[in-house]
Design a protein around this motif. Structure first.
Motif, short mmCIF file in Angstrom:
data_model
loop_
_atom_site.label_atom_id
_atom_site.label_comp_id
_atom_site.label_asym_id
_atom_site.label_seq_id
_atom_site.Cartn_x
_atom_site.Cartn_y
_atom_site.Cartn_z
N ALA A 194 -23.09 13.15 9.19
CA ALA A 194 -24.32 13.80 9.68
C ALA A 194 -25.58 13.06 9.23
CB ALA A 194 -24.36 15.25 9.20
N THR A 195 -25.49 12.34 8.12
CA THR A 195 -26.66 11.64 7.58
C THR A 195 -26.61 10.13 7.84
OG1 THR A 195 -25.63 11.47 5.39
CG2 THR A 195 -27.06 13.39 5.80
N ASN A 196 -25.77 9.73 8.80
CA ASN A 196 -25.63 8.32 9.18
C ASN A 196 -25.10 7.44 8.05
OD1 ASN A 196 -26.56 8.76 11.86
ND2 ASN A 196 -28.64 8.84 11.06
N HIS A 197 -24.24 8.01 7.23
CA HIS A 197 -23.55 7.24 6.18
C HIS A 197 -22.05 7.30 6.43
CE1 HIS A 197 -27.47 8.05 4.34
NE2 HIS A 197 -27.27 6.92 3.69
N GLU A 198 -21.67 7.28 7.70
CA GLU A 198 -20.28 7.42 8.10
C GLU A 198 -19.39 6.30 7.56
OE1 GLU A 198 -22.34 4.75 10.77
OE2 GLU A 198 -22.84 6.79 10.21
N TYR A 199 -19.98 5.21 7.17
CA TYR A 199 -19.25 4.08 6.58
C TYR A 199 -18.77 4.39 5.17
CZ TYR A 199 -23.98 3.57 4.84
OH TYR A 199 -25.22 3.83 4.30
N ASN A 200 -19.28 5.47 4.57
CA ASN A 200 -18.90 5.86 3.22
C ASN A 200 -17.88 6.99 3.33
OD1 ASN A 200 -18.72 6.44 0.53
ND2 ASN A 200 -20.91 6.69 0.21
N VAL A 201 -16.61 6.63 3.34
CA VAL A 201 -15.53 7.59 3.53
C VAL A 201 -14.86 7.87 2.19
CG1 VAL A 201 -13.36 8.05 4.73
CG2 VAL A 201 -15.16 6.73 5.87
N ILE A 202 -14.80 9.14 1.84
CA ILE A 202 -14.19 9.58 0.58
C ILE A 202 -12.77 10.04 0.88
CG2 ILE A 202 -14.42 11.17 -1.38
CD1 ILE A 202 -16.70 9.07 -1.09
N VAL A 203 -11.84 9.71 0.00
CA VAL A 203 -10.44 10.11 0.18
C VAL A 203 -9.93 10.77 -1.11
CG1 VAL A 203 -9.96 8.28 1.86
CG2 VAL A 203 -9.55 7.86 -0.58
N VAL A 204 -8.78 11.40 -0.98
CA VAL A 204 -8.10 11.93 -2.17
C VAL A 204 -7.63 10.72 -2.97
CG1 VAL A 204 -6.14 13.27 -3.00
CG2 VAL A 204 -7.40 14.04 -0.97
N PRO A 205 -7.97 10.64 -4.24
CA PRO A 205 -7.65 9.43 -5.02
C PRO A 205 -6.15 9.29 -5.27
CG PRO A 205 -8.60 11.11 -6.45
CD PRO A 205 -8.70 11.63 -5.04
N LYS A 206 -5.73 8.04 -5.36
CA LYS A 206 -4.32 7.73 -5.65
C LYS A 206 -4.11 7.41 -7.12
CE LYS A 206 -3.60 5.89 -0.99
NZ LYS A 206 -4.88 6.26 -0.44
N ASN A 207 -5.15 6.87 -7.75
CA ASN A 207 -5.07 6.49 -9.16
C ASN A 207 -6.27 7.08 -9.90
OD1 ASN A 207 -2.81 4.69 -8.78
ND2 ASN A 207 -4.26 3.34 -7.75
N PRO A 208 -6.07 7.46 -11.15
CA PRO A 208 -7.21 7.98 -11.92
C PRO A 208 -8.31 6.93 -12.03
CG PRO A 208 -5.14 8.40 -13.07
CD PRO A 208 -4.83 7.49 -11.93
N PRO A 209 -9.57 7.37 -12.03
CA PRO A 209 -10.67 6.41 -12.11
C PRO A 209 -10.76 5.71 -13.47
CG PRO A 209 -11.51 8.65 -12.20
CD PRO A 209 -10.04 8.74 -11.93
N PHE A 210 -10.16 6.32 -14.47
CA PHE A 210 -10.19 5.74 -15.81
C PHE A 210 -8.78 5.72 -16.38
CE2 PHE A 210 -14.32 7.84 -15.24
CZ PHE A 210 -15.15 6.74 -15.37
N SER A 211 -8.42 4.61 -16.97
CA SER A 211 -7.10 4.51 -17.58
C SER A 211 -7.09 5.06 -19.01
CB SER A 211 -6.63 3.05 -17.58
OG SER A 211 -7.53 2.27 -18.35
N ASN A 212 -8.23 5.41 -19.51
CA ASN A 212 -8.31 5.88 -20.89
C ASN A 212 -8.52 7.40 -20.98
OD1 ASN A 212 -10.94 5.91 -19.93
ND2 ASN A 212 -11.84 5.13 -21.81
N GLN A 213 -8.12 8.13 -19.94
CA GLN A 213 -8.20 9.59 -19.99
C GLN A 213 -6.87 10.17 -19.56
OE1 GLN A 213 -11.42 11.46 -17.82
NE2 GLN A 213 -10.85 13.48 -18.56
N ASP A 214 -6.39 11.11 -20.36
CA ASP A 214 -5.16 11.83 -20.06
C ASP A 214 -5.53 13.15 -19.42
OD1 ASP A 214 -2.67 13.02 -20.00
OD2 ASP A 214 -2.26 12.78 -22.13
N PHE A 215 -5.04 13.40 -18.23
CA PHE A 215 -5.41 14.60 -17.49
C PHE A 215 -4.44 15.76 -17.72
CE2 PHE A 215 -7.56 11.16 -15.39
CZ PHE A 215 -8.83 11.70 -15.14
N GLN A 216 -3.37 15.50 -18.45
CA GLN A 216 -2.40 16.56 -18.70
C GLN A 216 -2.89 17.46 -19.83
OE1 GLN A 216 1.44 14.84 -19.38
NE2 GLN A 216 1.41 13.70 -17.46
N ILE A 217 -2.41 18.69 -19.79
CA ILE A 217 -2.76 19.65 -20.83
C ILE A 217 -1.93 19.35 -22.07
CG2 ILE A 217 -2.74 22.10 -21.49
CD1 ILE A 217 -2.92 22.77 -18.50
N LYS A 218 -2.57 19.33 -23.20
CA LYS A 218 -1.88 19.12 -24.48
C LYS A 218 -1.46 20.46 -25.03
CE LYS A 218 -2.36 14.79 -24.32
NZ LYS A 218 -1.27 14.13 -23.63
N LYS A 219 -0.19 20.57 -25.38
CA LYS A 219 0.33 21.85 -25.89
C LYS A 219 0.42 21.86 -27.37
CE LYS A 219 2.60 22.71 -21.61
NZ LYS A 219 3.73 22.84 -20.82
#
Length: 163
Positions: free
Chosen positions: A138-163
């Protein structure tokens, strides 16, 4: 005697007026100087905010996929803060007026996180991603397509819950 008193009073009034004008000039000079400094201070741009949103969008996915609902809620709030920043600091941009397009998707995704429902989260995350892309189109930025990520953006963060 009346003439002397009148003359003294008149001198006091003139002196007082001149003193007040001097103070006003000094204050105006300070105001002008501060306005110049303020106009030159750093103000984050639209792209910086959007880049931050993209990072938090990706981290949000991995938090939800791992059912780390506290982290997912945190990432949602980070996205909201960046959207507020856009509205505050980039109000002169026409794109800012379109940001409301994602509000419904944001609310639905927040509700998924509150309910701790992974399937609902995945569906609403996809809806949010699609809303982002609709806004870009709608804002003429159609070239900027966002997708569901395949890999975490950072390799130094654990996204799992620690028990």
């Amino acid at each position: 005697m009346k003439k002397y008193i009148t003359l003294i009073l008149l001198l006091l009034i003139v002196t007082s007026c001149n003193h007040q004008q001097d103070k006003t000039k000094i204050l105006q000079t300070q105001i002008d100087s501060l306005e110049i400094k303020l106009s030159k201070t750093y103000k984050p741009g639209f792209g910086e905010f959007m880049g931050n949103i993209q990072i938090h969008h990706a981290k949000l996915w991995f938090a939800g996929e791992n059912q780390n609902w506290k982290l997912a809620d945190f990432e949602m709030n980070e996205i909201k803060e960046n959207l507020e920043g856009i509205q505050k600091y980039c109000s002169d941009r026409t794109e800012t007026k379109s940001i409301g397009m994602i509000n419904l998707s944001m609310d639905s995704l927040s509700n998924s996180i509150l309910k701790k429902n992974k399937q609902m989260f995945e569906r609403n995350y996809t809806n949010l991603t699609n809303s982002c892309n609709s806004c870009h189109q709608a804002t003429n930025h159609e070239y900027n397509v966002i997708v569901v990520p395949k890999n975490p953006p950072f390799s130094n963060q654990d996204f799992q819950i620690k028990k």
